[in-house]
Design a protein around this motif. Structure first.
Motif, PDB file in Angstrom:
ATOM      1  N   GLU A   1       3.017  10.192 -12.054  1.00 33.55           N
ATOM      2  CA  GLU A   1       1.984  11.119 -11.614  1.00 33.55           C
ATOM      3  C   GLU A   1       1.605  11.051 -10.137  1.00 33.55           C
ATOM      4  N   HIS A   2       1.842   9.916  -9.479  1.00 33.04           N
ATOM      5  CA  HIS A   2       1.251   9.788  -8.149  1.00 33.04           C
ATOM      6  C   HIS A   2       1.810  10.787  -7.133  1.00 33.04           C
ATOM      7  N   LYS A   3       3.061  11.224  -7.319  1.00 33.31           N
ATOM      8  CA  LYS A   3       3.623  12.188  -6.355  1.00 33.31           C
ATOM      9  C   LYS A   3       2.832  13.501  -6.364  1.00 33.31           C
TER      10      LYS A   3
ATOM     11  N   VAL B   1      -0.555  13.459  -7.037  1.00 33.22           N
ATOM     12  CA  VAL B   1      -1.953  13.111  -6.768  1.00 33.22           C
ATOM     13  C   VAL B   1      -2.124  12.643  -5.321  1.00 33.22           C
ATOM     14  N   CYS B   2      -1.079  11.980  -4.792  1.00 33.95           N
ATOM     15  CA  CYS B   2      -1.149  11.275  -3.507  1.00 33.95           C
ATOM     16  C   CYS B   2      -1.801  12.096  -2.386  1.00 33.95           C
ATOM     17  N   LYS B   3      -1.273  13.301  -2.158  1.00 34.50           N
ATOM     18  CA  LYS B   3      -1.715  14.112  -1.012  1.00 34.50           C
ATOM     19  C   LYS B   3      -3.185  14.496  -1.096  1.00 34.50           C
TER      20      LYS B   3
ATOM     21  N   LYS C   1       0.828  -1.203   0.000  1.00 35.51           N
ATOM     22  CA  LYS C   1       0.000   0.000   0.000  1.00 35.51           C
ATOM     23  C   LYS C   1       0.867   1.260   0.000  1.00 35.51           C
ATOM     24  N   CYS C   2       0.436   2.297  -0.712  1.00 34.42           N
ATOM     25  CA  CYS C   2       1.131   3.582  -0.650  1.00 34.42           C
ATOM     26  C   CYS C   2       0.912   4.147   0.756  1.00 34.42           C
ATOM     27  N   THR C   3       1.991   4.462   1.468  1.00 37.17           N
ATOM     28  CA  THR C   3       1.831   4.915   2.855  1.00 37.17           C
ATOM     29  C   THR C   3       1.327   6.351   2.910  1.00 37.17           C
ATOM     30  N   GLY C   4       1.457   7.082   1.801  1.00 40.25           N
ATOM     31  CA  GLY C   4       0.991   8.466   1.777  1.00 40.25           C
ATOM     32  C   GLY C   4      -0.526   8.559   1.830  1.00 40.25           C
ATOM     33  N   CYS C   5      -1.208   7.855   0.921  1.00 42.97           N
ATOM     34  CA  CYS C   5      -2.668   7.989   0.810  1.00 42.97           C
ATOM     35  C   CYS C   5      -3.394   6.730   1.269  1.00 42.97           C
ATOM     36  N   ALA C   6      -2.672   5.638   1.434  1.00 41.78           N
ATOM     37  CA  ALA C   6      -3.255   4.345   1.809  1.00 41.78           C
ATOM     38  C   ALA C   6      -4.345   3.906   0.830  1.00 41.78           C
TER      39      ALA C   6
HETATM   40 ZN   LIG Z   1      -0.407   7.643  -2.392  1.00 42.64          ZN
END
Ligand SMILES: [Zn+2]
Ligand SMILES: [Zn+2]
Ligand SMILES: [Zn+2]
Length: 443
Positions: free
Chosen positions: A88-90, A92-94, A66-71
């Motif tokens: 792109e995710h960097k 979008v994540c936040k 799992k991405c720890t930023g957005c879960a």
């Molecule tokens: Zn994320």
């Protein structure tokens, strides 16, 4: 845009903007062109089940990371994660969680949510880049995308749902959004939808046909976005236009409206011409008796007997008798598919054989030669007949059913091999091999 590829080139078209014609003979099963997804998003039902980058399922017993930023984004491993992070995710994540709760709070439909999520991926990817519009770089996917014909514009509500951090320029967002609805492909695995994606070069190259000579299949690979391969469904001559289906040709009643309102064109294919000449499509009968005689008549018209011949029939739509027009009602195919899968599942083989063969006749009437859905259905028919053979008291008819399995299997094999392997492991091609082995071991 000057596009000349290995075996096709773009030339003017009398009514559409342009057309892709073959510059070489292309044989059935060849890949006409491969286009990586410029941006893609999983369907909500697949979210967390598949990797957000490559769309693969995790191997048995393994979990996605799992991405720890957005879960909310999941990956096979750090390679897949890094690919999407950098793309792109960097960006979008936040803002992802806020965006999703906004979409639910404002009661966006599932379809609208999908569009916004895909758009956020697209904007994340292009935020720091400018489309390259010089002729030398006409293969830049962002430039190709912006050169596509626009459809409808985004509503204020849609614009409000996009995180501000992803918007540099309002008019560019509109330019992008207006090309979404009509240039969005449904990504599938084993022909089941799993996500949506934007493949600018494919949109630019291929016009639609309801009886296409090519079709997209989707290939998954480690640490890369899904790849669309446009596969030739039959042999094509030099100078022939290559077309793909923008939507399921089985939408016999609604497709012309969808083309008009979503895509802004009128389909000129012979199937659409024939259907419009048939006039109003009546509803199929309610009573089961009339329904079953409709099925018998349809099978007879198409030429689907209990034992199929060496060649599958290619029935004409234009000569369809008045009494069979209701078979083109979209509800008829739905009803038959439901009946067939329920009966095969429950082991009611007599019903399954009947509805399965009527459904085959309908597929042959509507879909073009070698269309993958026909192959998949033939495989289902083979499996159903095989299951009947091993579970039912078939004394006396066993040999007959066994030979039917063999015939279904050989047609399924030919068609599904043309389409080739798509998506996840353990697909229809593996099932074909397995059933063939069982059949050989049994005789
Ligand atoms: Zn994320
Ligand atoms: Zn992955
Ligand atoms: Zn058409």
């Amino acid at each position: 845009m000057d596009v000349t590829l290995k075996n096709i080139k773009l030339v003017p078209h009398p009514t559409a903007r342009s057309q892709a014609i073959s510059t070489k003979k292309i044989s059935a099963g060849s890949v006409v062109v491969s286009v990586p997804a410029f941006t893609s998003a999983l369907l909500e039902a697949e979210k967390g089940q598949r990797c957000d980058t490559c769309f693969r399922l995790p191997p048995d017993g393994e979990k996605l990371k799992k991405c720890t930023g957005c879960a909310s984004y999941f990956y096979c491993d750090t390679r897949c994660q890094k690919v999407q992070w950098d793309l792109e995710h960097k960006r979008v994540c936040k803002s992802y969680s806020l965006m999703i709760s906004y979409l639910h709070g404002q009661q966006f439909s599932q379809h609208e949510r999908m569009d916004v999520i895909l758009l956020s991926h697209f904007l994340g990817r292009t935020l720091k880049t400018k489309p390259v519009s010089s002729a030398d770089n006409s293969h830049d996917p962002f430039s190709i995308f912006l050169s596509l014909l626009p459809g409808s514009h985004a509503s204020q509500r849609t614009l409000d749902s996009i995180p501000k951090s992803l918007i540099l320029d309002d008019s560019l967002v509109q330019d992008i959004y207006s090309r979404f609805g009509n240039n969005n492909f449904t990504i599938h695995s084993h022909l089941n939808s799993i996500g949506h994606g934007v493949f600018p070069l494919a949109s630019r190259l291929f016009n639609h046909s309801c009886i296409p000579n090519a079709a997209p299949r989707y290939v998954q690979g480690p640490a890369q976005p899904v790849l669309m391969e446009v596969v030739a469904l039959r042999d094509t001559d030099v100078g022939e236009e290559i077309c793909i289906p923008y939507l399921d040709p089985a939408l016999t009643q609604s497709r012309s409206q969808i083309f008009q309102y979503t895509y802004g064109f009128t389909c000129q294919c012979s199937s659409c011409r024939d259907i419009s000449q048939l006039g109003q499509i009546p509803k199929p009968p309610d009573s089961s008796e009339t329904m079953s005689s409709l099925g018998d008549e349809l099978r007879e018209y198409v030429g689907v007997s209990d034992v199929l011949g060496a060649e599958l029939p290619t029935p004409s739509l234009s000569d369809l008798p008045l009494g069979l027009r209701c078979a083109l009602h979209e509800s008829y195919m739905e009803q038959l598919s439901e009946q067939f899968s329920k009966a095969s599942h429950e082991g009611d083989y007599i019903t399954a054989f009947g509805s399965g063969l009527i459904l085959l006749a309908l597929y042959l009437l509507i879909y073009p030669t070698n269309y993958p859905q026909i192959g998949l259905h033939l495989l289902e028919l083979a499996k159903t007949h095989w299951n009947a053979l091993i579970t039912m008291e078939t004394s006396g008819v066993g040999a007959e059913i066994r030979s039917q399995v063999r015939i279904f299997l050989s047609h399924a094999n030919r068609i599904l091999r043309i389409y080739g392997k798509e998506g996840d492991e353990h697909g229809p091609l593996d099932e074909l091999v397995k059933l063939d082995e069982l059949l050989s071991a049994d005789t």
